[in-house]
Design a protein around this motif. Structure first.
Motif, mmCIF file in Angstrom:
data_model
loop_
_atom_site.group_PDB
_atom_site.id
_atom_site.type_symbol
_atom_site.label_atom_id
_atom_site.label_comp_id
_atom_site.label_asym_id
_atom_site.label_seq_id
_atom_site.Cartn_x
_atom_site.Cartn_y
_atom_site.Cartn_z
ATOM 1 N N THR A 167 45.844 -17.940 -11.566
ATOM 2 C CA THR A 167 44.803 -16.977 -11.246
ATOM 3 C C THR A 167 45.171 -16.236 -9.966
ATOM 4 N N MET A 168 45.185 -14.904 -10.038
ATOM 5 C CA MET A 168 45.633 -14.109 -8.906
ATOM 6 C C MET A 168 44.680 -12.949 -8.666
ATOM 7 N N LEU A 169 44.571 -12.555 -7.405
ATOM 8 C CA LEU A 169 43.853 -11.350 -7.018
ATOM 9 C C LEU A 169 44.803 -10.178 -7.200
ATOM 10 N N ALA A 170 44.447 -9.248 -8.064
ATOM 11 C CA ALA A 170 45.370 -8.191 -8.482
ATOM 12 C C ALA A 170 45.125 -6.883 -7.745
ATOM 13 N N PHE A 171 46.196 -6.341 -7.190
ATOM 14 C CA PHE A 171 46.192 -4.993 -6.617
ATOM 15 C C PHE A 171 47.245 -4.158 -7.347
ATOM 16 N N CYS A 172 47.241 -4.269 -8.681
ATOM 17 C CA CYS A 172 48.264 -3.597 -9.476
ATOM 18 C C CYS A 172 47.677 -2.774 -10.616
ATOM 19 N N ARG B 60 47.186 -0.973 9.968
ATOM 20 C CA ARG B 60 47.829 -0.306 11.111
ATOM 21 C C ARG B 60 48.402 -1.299 12.109
ATOM 22 N N PRO B 61 47.623 -2.268 12.604
ATOM 23 C CA PRO B 61 48.229 -3.217 13.563
ATOM 24 C C PRO B 61 49.271 -4.124 12.917
ATOM 25 N N VAL B 62 49.157 -4.382 11.624
ATOM 26 C CA VAL B 62 50.119 -5.239 10.928
ATOM 27 C C VAL B 62 51.501 -4.603 10.917
ATOM 28 N N LEU B 63 51.555 -3.276 10.771
ATOM 29 C CA LEU B 63 52.830 -2.582 10.595
ATOM 30 C C LEU B 63 53.558 -2.303 11.902
ATOM 31 N N ARG B 64 52.874 -2.463 13.028
ATOM 32 C CA ARG B 64 53.543 -2.228 14.309
ATOM 33 C C ARG B 64 54.686 -3.231 14.486
ATOM 34 N N ALA C 245 61.002 -9.699 -2.135
ATOM 35 C CA ALA C 245 60.651 -10.863 -1.316
ATOM 36 C C ALA C 245 59.208 -10.781 -0.832
ATOM 37 N N VAL C 246 58.777 -9.587 -0.451
ATOM 38 C CA VAL C 246 57.384 -9.417 -0.016
ATOM 39 C C VAL C 246 56.445 -9.648 -1.196
ATOM 40 N N MET C 247 56.810 -9.111 -2.353
ATOM 41 C CA MET C 247 56.003 -9.332 -3.549
ATOM 42 C C MET C 247 55.877 -10.818 -3.855
ATOM 43 N N GLU C 248 56.994 -11.566 -3.729
ATOM 44 C CA GLU C 248 56.970 -12.994 -3.989
ATOM 45 C C GLU C 248 56.124 -13.727 -2.947
ATOM 46 N N GLY C 249 56.204 -13.274 -1.684
ATOM 47 C CA GLY C 249 55.373 -13.882 -0.652
ATOM 48 C C GLY C 249 53.892 -13.706 -0.932
ATOM 49 N N LEU C 250 53.533 -12.565 -1.444
ATOM 50 C CA LEU C 250 52.135 -12.330 -1.819
ATOM 51 C C LEU C 250 51.752 -13.199 -3.017
ATOM 52 N N ARG C 251 52.658 -13.293 -3.985
ATOM 53 C CA ARG C 251 52.368 -14.126 -5.157
ATOM 54 C C ARG C 251 52.095 -15.569 -4.749
ATOM 55 N N GLU C 252 52.873 -16.072 -3.798
ATOM 56 C CA GLU C 252 52.663 -17.444 -3.322
ATOM 57 C C GLU C 252 51.298 -17.608 -2.666
ATOM 58 N N ARG C 253 50.715 -16.517 -2.226
ATOM 59 C CA ARG C 253 49.396 -16.543 -1.592
ATOM 60 C C ARG C 253 48.299 -16.103 -2.557
ATOM 61 N N GLY C 254 48.625 -16.028 -3.852
ATOM 62 C CA GLY C 254 47.615 -15.720 -4.864
ATOM 63 C C GLY C 254 47.318 -14.255 -5.042
ATOM 64 N N ALA D 45 47.442 -11.609 4.335
ATOM 65 C CA ALA D 45 48.676 -12.074 3.712
ATOM 66 C C ALA D 45 49.859 -11.214 4.131
ATOM 67 N N LEU D 46 49.685 -9.914 4.176
ATOM 68 C CA LEU D 46 50.760 -9.024 4.604
ATOM 69 C C LEU D 46 51.095 -9.236 6.080
ATOM 70 N N ALA D 47 50.089 -9.551 6.873
ATOM 71 C CA ALA D 47 50.343 -9.838 8.285
ATOM 72 C C ALA D 47 51.220 -11.081 8.435
ATOM 73 N N GLN D 48 50.937 -12.106 7.641
ATOM 74 C CA GLN D 48 51.743 -13.323 7.697
ATOM 75 C C GLN D 48 53.188 -13.057 7.264
ATOM 76 N N ILE D 49 53.341 -12.290 6.190
ATOM 77 C CA ILE D 49 54.686 -12.002 5.681
ATOM 78 C C ILE D 49 55.441 -11.093 6.639
ATOM 79 N N ALA D 50 54.747 -10.108 7.207
ATOM 80 C CA ALA D 50 55.391 -9.201 8.153
ATOM 81 C C ALA D 50 55.922 -9.972 9.353
ATOM 82 N N SER D 51 55.152 -10.930 9.823
ATOM 83 C CA SER D 51 55.571 -11.726 10.974
ATOM 84 C C SER D 51 56.821 -12.536 10.662
ATOM 85 N N ALA D 52 56.920 -12.996 9.424
ATOM 86 C CA ALA D 52 58.031 -13.885 9.079
ATOM 87 C C ALA D 52 59.248 -13.167 8.512
ATOM 88 N N HIS D 53 59.030 -12.074 7.802
ATOM 89 C CA HIS D 53 60.120 -11.514 7.005
ATOM 90 C C HIS D 53 60.496 -10.060 7.296
#
Length: 411
Positions: free
Chosen positions: A44-49, A315-319, A345-354, A391-399
């Motif tokens: 079960t996933m939250l879809a933005f597609c 906006r703050p996430v992308l800085r 990789a970002v897509m997969e990171g989001l998938r891992e977070r549902g 979720a994007l903030a977490q991935i941006a910080s790591a990847h």
């Protein structure tokens, strides 16, 4: 007899090339859940597609209308619209679509891709001139190629270049084709300026409003209405096309415009003449959907708030990253990542977070501009959008790759 070194033996290696370039696509099996959630390959996933921008695909009134249509007309249409497939439901839908977009007449097709790829060759041919925005959808590009008209491709939204091309063309018949809302970038074409150029150079403007119909303009009447160009001010120089499987939540497409122009398309469009008509149960569902689009303004208002919430939150996430959020005010919000592997990789990171957000790669977009295509819907809640931002903030910080430091000048 098997031929040695047959070209048919090349396909495994060619598929491996797609894998090496991170360009191989994969289908996923989905089942709808509540709100904007899907069951994707058992998860079960939250879809933005999804392009179900108003959240109407699962609406009880649309489903009830489809069921009533099936009981009244059966499941299939049985033939081409030119034979016995033009049901009373399809005819009523055409009248209601024309009234909705405030144009004289409409023609209902079974699919959007088939519509554009066939109406373009019905409008122009060998010896004619066709002018196409560089970022047009593939169905317009295919229609242009099938037409055998001379194709002039202008840089995206470069109306100065288009003006020069129109002025230099000796062709008597000129057709300008463009997305109204561009499917991968979410920006809106300058329709008033395009129409003015067509008036000046005796050209016809074909607008593909797949991503604007139902969302833009008063009551969701589309991109023409968004610019105040529908109704009495509508020009016979514009042919309006929109799909019905996105904001309308069902399937199919239509074209609308001057009566004589639509009559010509009815007579000459091969995908209309030679294809089985859309089942009348879909027309029944679409008539219910059209009523909801017109009367439930809260859906567009909520969608507008979700767009603003996402953009403000990112906006703050992308800085400090190399990622860029495209300049879009529509439901299509492109987050440019760059390399294919990083987008995956970002897509997969989001998938891992549902979360399911598709990575779009070449040839759909240009090399080096792989992106996440974030599609927002009235079905999304504030909590849904906040979940994506976090979720994007977490991935941006790591990847995410850091933007390169500016070079230091050497004396």
């Amino acid at each position: 007899m098997t031929t040695a070194n047959s070209w048919l033996d090349e396909f495994p290696a060619r598929i491996a090339e797609l894998d090496r370039a991170h360009l191989r696509r994969k289908r996923r099996e989905v089942t709808p859940h509540e709100g904007a959630r899907l069951n994707v390959d058992g998860q079960t996933m939250l879809a933005f597609c999804s392009n179900d921008y108003l959240g109407l695909a699962g609406h009880s009134q649309v489903i009830a209308a489809a069921c009533a249509g099936a009981r009244a007309f059966g499941v299939g249409s049985g033939a081409s619209p030119m034979v016995s497939g033009h049901s009373v439901a399809n005819a009523a839908l055409e009248r209601e679509l024309a009234a909705f977009v405030q144009l004289p007449r409409a023609l209902y097709f079974y699919a959007g891709y088939a519509t554009n790829s066939s109406i373009v060759p019905a409008l122009v041919g060998e010896g004619d001139a066709l002018f196409s925005d560089a970022l047009n959808h593939a169905c317009l590009i295919d229609g242009a190629r099938l037409s055998r008209a001379k194709i002039h491709r202008y840089a995206h939204a470069d109306l100065a270049a288009l003006s020069a091309q129109l002025a230099q063309s000796p062709a008597r018949r000129k057709l300008v084709i463009t997305d109204a809302v561009f499917s991968m970038d979410g920006d809106i074409a300058d329709i008033p300026a395009l129409l003015a150029l067509c008036e000046r150079h005796d050209a016809l403007l074909l607008l593909d409003d797949a991503h604007g119909f139902g969302v833009l303009g008063p009551q969701g009447r589309g991109s023409l209405a968004h610019f105040g160009l529908a109704g009495p001010s509508a020009s016979r120089r514009v042919l309006y096309m929109a799909t019905l499987g996105k904001a309308a939540g069902v399937a199919g497409a239509f074209v609308a415009g001057d009566d004589a122009l639509v009559e010509w398309l009815l007579q000459k469009t091969r995908s209309y003449t030679y294809a089985t008509a859309a089942p009348p149960l879909l027309a029944s569902a679409l008539r219910a959907s059209l009523t909801l689009i017109e009367t439930e303004q809260w859906r567009r208002d909520h969608l507008t708030r979700m767009i603003a919430r996402l953009r403000d939150g990112l906006r703050p996430v992308l800085r400090g990253t190399s990622w860029q959020l495209g300049e879009s005010t529509t439901a299509v919000q492109p987050l440019l990542i760059g390399p294919n592997d990083e987008a995956l990789a970002v897509m997969e990171g989001l998938r891992e977070r549902g979360l399911w957000v598709p990575a779009i790669r070449p040839p759909t977009v240009a090399e080096g501009t792989a992106r996440l295509r974030i599609a927002l819907s009235a079905a999304h809640t504030e909590a849904d959008v906040d979940h994506l931002i976090e979720a994007l903030a977490q991935i941006a910080s790591a990847h995410a790759r850091l933007s390169p430091e500016p070079e230091t000048a050497v004396a």
